[in-house]
Write a protein that holds these residues in place. Structure first.
Motif, PDB file in Angstrom:
ATOM      1  N   VAL A  63     -16.212  16.290 -28.086  1.00 59.34           N
ATOM      2  CA  VAL A  63     -16.720  14.924 -28.180  1.00 59.34           C
ATOM      3  C   VAL A  63     -18.103  14.789 -27.556  1.00 59.34           C
ATOM      4  O   VAL A  63     -19.007  14.176 -28.150  1.00 59.34           O
ATOM      5  CB  VAL A  63     -15.721  13.939 -27.535  1.00 59.34           C
ATOM      6  N   VAL A  64     -18.302  15.328 -26.367  1.00 63.26           N
ATOM      7  CA  VAL A  64     -19.597  15.178 -25.703  1.00 63.26           C
ATOM      8  C   VAL A  64     -20.700  15.823 -26.534  1.00 63.26           C
ATOM      9  O   VAL A  64     -21.702  15.191 -26.892  1.00 63.26           O
ATOM     10  CB  VAL A  64     -19.558  15.776 -24.284  1.00 63.26           C
ATOM     11  N   ARG A  65     -20.533  17.084 -26.855  1.00 60.12           N
ATOM     12  CA  ARG A  65     -21.568  17.808 -27.594  1.00 60.12           C
ATOM     13  C   ARG A  65     -21.780  17.216 -28.983  1.00 60.12           C
ATOM     14  O   ARG A  65     -22.917  17.041 -29.432  1.00 60.12           O
ATOM     15  CB  ARG A  65     -21.196  19.290 -27.716  1.00 60.12           C
ATOM     16  N   ASP A  66     -20.686  16.903 -29.670  1.00 55.65           N
ATOM     17  CA  ASP A  66     -20.810  16.371 -31.025  1.00 55.65           C
ATOM     18  C   ASP A  66     -21.456  14.992 -31.035  1.00 55.65           C
ATOM     19  O   ASP A  66     -22.237  14.667 -31.933  1.00 55.65           O
ATOM     20  CB  ASP A  66     -19.440  16.318 -31.697  1.00 55.65           C
ATOM     21  N   SER A  67     -21.127  14.152 -30.038  1.00 59.93           N
ATOM     22  CA  SER A  67     -21.718  12.818 -30.023  1.00 59.93           C
ATOM     23  C   SER A  67     -23.221  12.903 -29.765  1.00 59.93           C
ATOM     24  O   SER A  67     -24.012  12.157 -30.363  1.00 59.93           O
ATOM     25  CB  SER A  67     -21.038  11.934 -28.978  1.00 59.93           C
ATOM     26  N   GLY A  68     -23.634  13.819 -28.890  1.00 59.53           N
ATOM     27  CA  GLY A  68     -25.060  13.983 -28.626  1.00 59.53           C
ATOM     28  C   GLY A  68     -25.799  14.525 -29.836  1.00 59.53           C
ATOM     29  O   GLY A  68     -26.907  14.064 -30.159  1.00 59.53           O
ATOM     30  N   ARG A  69     -25.226  15.512 -30.503  1.00 55.08           N
ATOM     31  CA  ARG A  69     -25.875  16.054 -31.701  1.00 55.08           C
ATOM     32  C   ARG A  69     -25.987  14.992 -32.781  1.00 55.08           C
ATOM     33  O   ARG A  69     -27.039  14.830 -33.413  1.00 55.08           O
ATOM     34  CB  ARG A  69     -25.072  17.253 -32.243  1.00 55.08           C
ATOM     35  N   ALA A  70     -24.890  14.237 -33.001  1.00 54.92           N
ATOM     36  CA  ALA A  70     -24.911  13.213 -34.043  1.00 54.92           C
ATOM     37  C   ALA A  70     -25.912  12.105 -33.713  1.00 54.92           C
ATOM     38  O   ALA A  70     -26.562  11.559 -34.616  1.00 54.92           O
ATOM     39  CB  ALA A  70     -23.515  12.635 -34.237  1.00 54.92           C
ATOM     40  N   PHE A  71     -26.057  11.781 -32.433  1.00 51.87           N
ATOM     41  CA  PHE A  71     -27.076  10.806 -32.049  1.00 51.87           C
ATOM     42  C   PHE A  71     -28.466  11.347 -32.348  1.00 51.87           C
ATOM     43  O   PHE A  71     -29.314  10.646 -32.916  1.00 51.87           O
ATOM     44  CB  PHE A  71     -26.942  10.465 -30.565  1.00 51.87           C
ATOM     45  N   ASP A 113     -16.399   3.831 -25.630  1.00 50.77           N
ATOM     46  CA  ASP A 113     -16.191   5.244 -25.944  1.00 50.77           C
ATOM     47  C   ASP A 113     -17.039   5.694 -27.131  1.00 50.77           C
ATOM     48  O   ASP A 113     -17.578   6.808 -27.138  1.00 50.77           O
ATOM     49  CB  ASP A 113     -14.716   5.498 -26.267  1.00 50.77           C
ATOM     50  N   ARG A 114     -17.156   4.840 -28.133  1.00 50.63           N
ATOM     51  CA  ARG A 114     -17.862   5.240 -29.353  1.00 50.63           C
ATOM     52  C   ARG A 114     -19.361   4.974 -29.284  1.00 50.63           C
ATOM     53  O   ARG A 114     -20.153   5.746 -29.826  1.00 50.63           O
ATOM     54  CB  ARG A 114     -17.255   4.519 -30.562  1.00 50.63           C
ATOM     55  N   VAL A 115     -19.759   3.897 -28.622  1.00 57.21           N
ATOM     56  CA  VAL A 115     -21.169   3.497 -28.620  1.00 57.21           C
ATOM     57  C   VAL A 115     -21.965   4.230 -27.538  1.00 57.21           C
ATOM     58  O   VAL A 115     -23.129   4.604 -27.750  1.00 57.21           O
ATOM     59  CB  VAL A 115     -21.293   1.966 -28.443  1.00 57.21           C
ATOM     60  N   PHE A 116     -21.368   4.477 -26.395  1.00 60.31           N
ATOM     61  CA  PHE A 116     -22.081   5.126 -25.287  1.00 60.31           C
ATOM     62  C   PHE A 116     -22.021   6.644 -25.464  1.00 60.31           C
ATOM     63  O   PHE A 116     -21.385   7.368 -24.701  1.00 60.31           O
ATOM     64  CB  PHE A 116     -21.462   4.720 -23.948  1.00 60.31           C
ATOM     65  N   THR A 117     -22.732   7.139 -26.473  1.00 57.71           N
ATOM     66  CA  THR A 117     -22.704   8.560 -26.768  1.00 57.71           C
ATOM     67  C   THR A 117     -23.614   9.342 -25.833  1.00 57.71           C
ATOM     68  O   THR A 117     -24.474   8.781 -25.152  1.00 57.71           O
ATOM     69  CB  THR A 117     -23.169   8.824 -28.213  1.00 57.71           C
ATOM     70  N   GLN A 118     -23.417  10.668 -25.855  1.00 57.87           N
ATOM     71  CA  GLN A 118     -24.351  11.531 -25.137  1.00 57.87           C
ATOM     72  C   GLN A 118     -25.752  11.335 -25.712  1.00 57.87           C
ATOM     73  O   GLN A 118     -25.933  11.120 -26.911  1.00 57.87           O
ATOM     74  CB  GLN A 118     -23.931  12.993 -25.263  1.00 57.87           C
ATOM     75  N   HIS A 119     -26.736  11.406 -24.856  1.00 60.86           N
ATOM     76  CA  HIS A 119     -28.164  11.240 -25.162  1.00 60.86           C
ATOM     77  C   HIS A 119     -28.545   9.787 -25.417  1.00 60.86           C
ATOM     78  O   HIS A 119     -29.731   9.462 -25.380  1.00 60.86           O
ATOM     79  CB  HIS A 119     -28.609  12.114 -26.349  1.00 60.86           C
ATOM     80  N   PHE A 120     -27.569   8.921 -25.662  1.00 65.48           N
ATOM     81  CA  PHE A 120     -27.855   7.495 -25.719  1.00 65.48           C
ATOM     82  C   PHE A 120     -27.580   6.851 -24.369  1.00 65.48           C
ATOM     83  O   PHE A 120     -28.411   6.109 -23.855  1.00 65.48           O
ATOM     84  CB  PHE A 120     -27.025   6.803 -26.800  1.00 65.48           C
ATOM     85  N   ALA A 121     -26.420   7.129 -23.786  1.00 65.12           N
ATOM     86  CA  ALA A 121     -26.038   6.498 -22.525  1.00 65.12           C
ATOM     87  C   ALA A 121     -25.860   7.489 -21.380  1.00 65.12           C
ATOM     88  O   ALA A 121     -25.740   7.067 -20.232  1.00 65.12           O
ATOM     89  CB  ALA A 121     -24.748   5.697 -22.711  1.00 65.12           C
ATOM     90  N   TYR A 122     -25.835   8.764 -21.673  1.00 66.67           N
ATOM     91  CA  TYR A 122     -25.661   9.752 -20.598  1.00 66.67           C
ATOM     92  C   TYR A 122     -26.180  11.102 -21.088  1.00 66.67           C
ATOM     93  O   TYR A 122     -26.554  11.266 -22.251  1.00 66.67           O
ATOM     94  CB  TYR A 122     -24.192   9.865 -20.171  1.00 66.67           C
ATOM     95  N   GLY A 123     -26.217  12.036 -20.150  1.00 65.40           N
ATOM     96  CA  GLY A 123     -26.672  13.378 -20.505  1.00 65.40           C
ATOM     97  C   GLY A 123     -28.169  13.462 -20.711  1.00 65.40           C
ATOM     98  O   GLY A 123     -28.640  14.223 -21.559  1.00 65.40           O
ATOM     99  N   VAL A 124     -28.928  12.685 -19.921  1.00 61.26           N
ATOM    100  CA  VAL A 124     -30.384  12.700 -20.057  1.00 61.26           C
ATOM    101  C   VAL A 124     -31.009  13.012 -18.701  1.00 61.26           C
ATOM    102  O   VAL A 124     -30.382  12.847 -17.663  1.00 61.26           O
ATOM    103  CB  VAL A 124     -30.918  11.342 -20.578  1.00 61.26           C
ATOM    104  N   GLY A 125     -32.251  13.454 -18.726  1.00 61.79           N
ATOM    105  CA  GLY A 125     -32.987  13.660 -17.486  1.00 61.79           C
ATOM    106  C   GLY A 125     -32.897  15.075 -16.943  1.00 61.79           C
ATOM    107  O   GLY A 125     -32.160  15.927 -17.431  1.00 61.79           O
TER     108      GLY A 125
END
Length: 259
Positions: A63-71, A113-125
């Motif tokens: 979920v984490v990796r896929d949500s960031g890639r899809a974003f 859960d669905r809107v706060f994806t990686q690279h949108f809401a976390y996993g940055v910096g």
């Protein structure tokens, strides 16, 4: 001011519905732009699955990796992208919901859960010996404010420091600190309507007046003084509060609020 109201109650004529409608009318009358995400009316899909992340979703799903890639690639579903665009548009976000089983309704948690994806809401910096990413006061949603407007069936005394249900500040900490402050949103003190299950028509005008006052003072209301992660208050990389910074007598979640 641009305000997004995320509303989660299945009954339009409920107290939550009335407070949502009052927020719209009050803010628009004051010259603000308002958008509403009425999750039940939208038939919001509340569960994360591989369909959220397009044809390139991995097997097994990560979920984490896929949500960031899809974003990053623009492959998130249109409903999720639309909510992310609303958040980027907004200067203030109001969450209107009932406290159910000590938390938010499942449909609202599913929105997070669905809107706060990686690279949108976390996993940055930057992640280094002196910085552990941009979060808790920093991040992609920094510069925005959020307010929880919560209805609670029980009495206020039940949610006090000695109340059987625990302090309401502790119950809301996972939302305030873990969901909103994590991606950088400043969190205003909540507006809480107690005794919602027994509210009479005669009592509603007092709640409405108090809600209007809060809405019209959003700009001047001081946010909860959560400690920014990278401000020097925490050891890196353990992320434990440094010795001597805790206010006298304060423990638990309260350690992460300055003053």
């Amino acid at each position: 001011m641009k305000t997004l109201i995320v509303y989660a109650h299945p009954e339009p004529t409920s107290l939550n519905g009335a407070l949502k409608d009052l927020a719209v009318s009050t803010l628009e009358k004051a010259g603000h732009e308002v958008q509403v995400s009425d999750l039940y009316a939208m038939d919001w899909k509340a569960v994360v699955d591989a369909a959220d992340y397009g044809p390139a979703a991995s097997t097994p799903l990560r979920v984490v990796r896929d949500s960031g890639r899809a974003f990053d690639t623009g492959d998130l579903t249109p409903d999720v992208r639309a909510e992310q665009e609303k958040l980027l548009w907004a200067e203030t976000i109001i969450f209107q919901f009932p406290l159910w089983w000590y938390s938010m309704p499942a449909i609202l948690k599913g929105w997070v859960d669905r809107v706060f994806t990686q690279h949108f809401a976390y996993g940055v910096g930057e992640h280094s010996d002196i910085k552990y990413g941009e979060r808790y006061g920093e991040g992609t949603l920094a510069g925005r404010k959020a307010l929880l407007s919560v209805t609670i069936g029980g009495q206020e005394s039940h949610y006090s420091a000695r109340g059987v249900n625990g302090p309401v500040e502790d119950l809301l900490f996972p939302i305030h600190h873990g969901i909103l402050y994590y991606p950088g949103i400043e969190v205003l003190p909540p507006f809480i309507s107690y005794g919602a299950d027994r509210l009479t028509a005669a009592a509603y005008p007092d709640i409405a007046k108090a809600w209007e006052r809060r809405l019209l003072t959003l700009d001047s209301t001081e946010p909860i003084a959560f400690r920014p992660q990278n401000s020097g208050d925490y050891e890196i990389p353990s992320l434990q509060l440094k010795e001597g910074l805790e206010p006298a007598g304060r423990t638990g979640f309260g350690l992460h609020v300055r003053g």
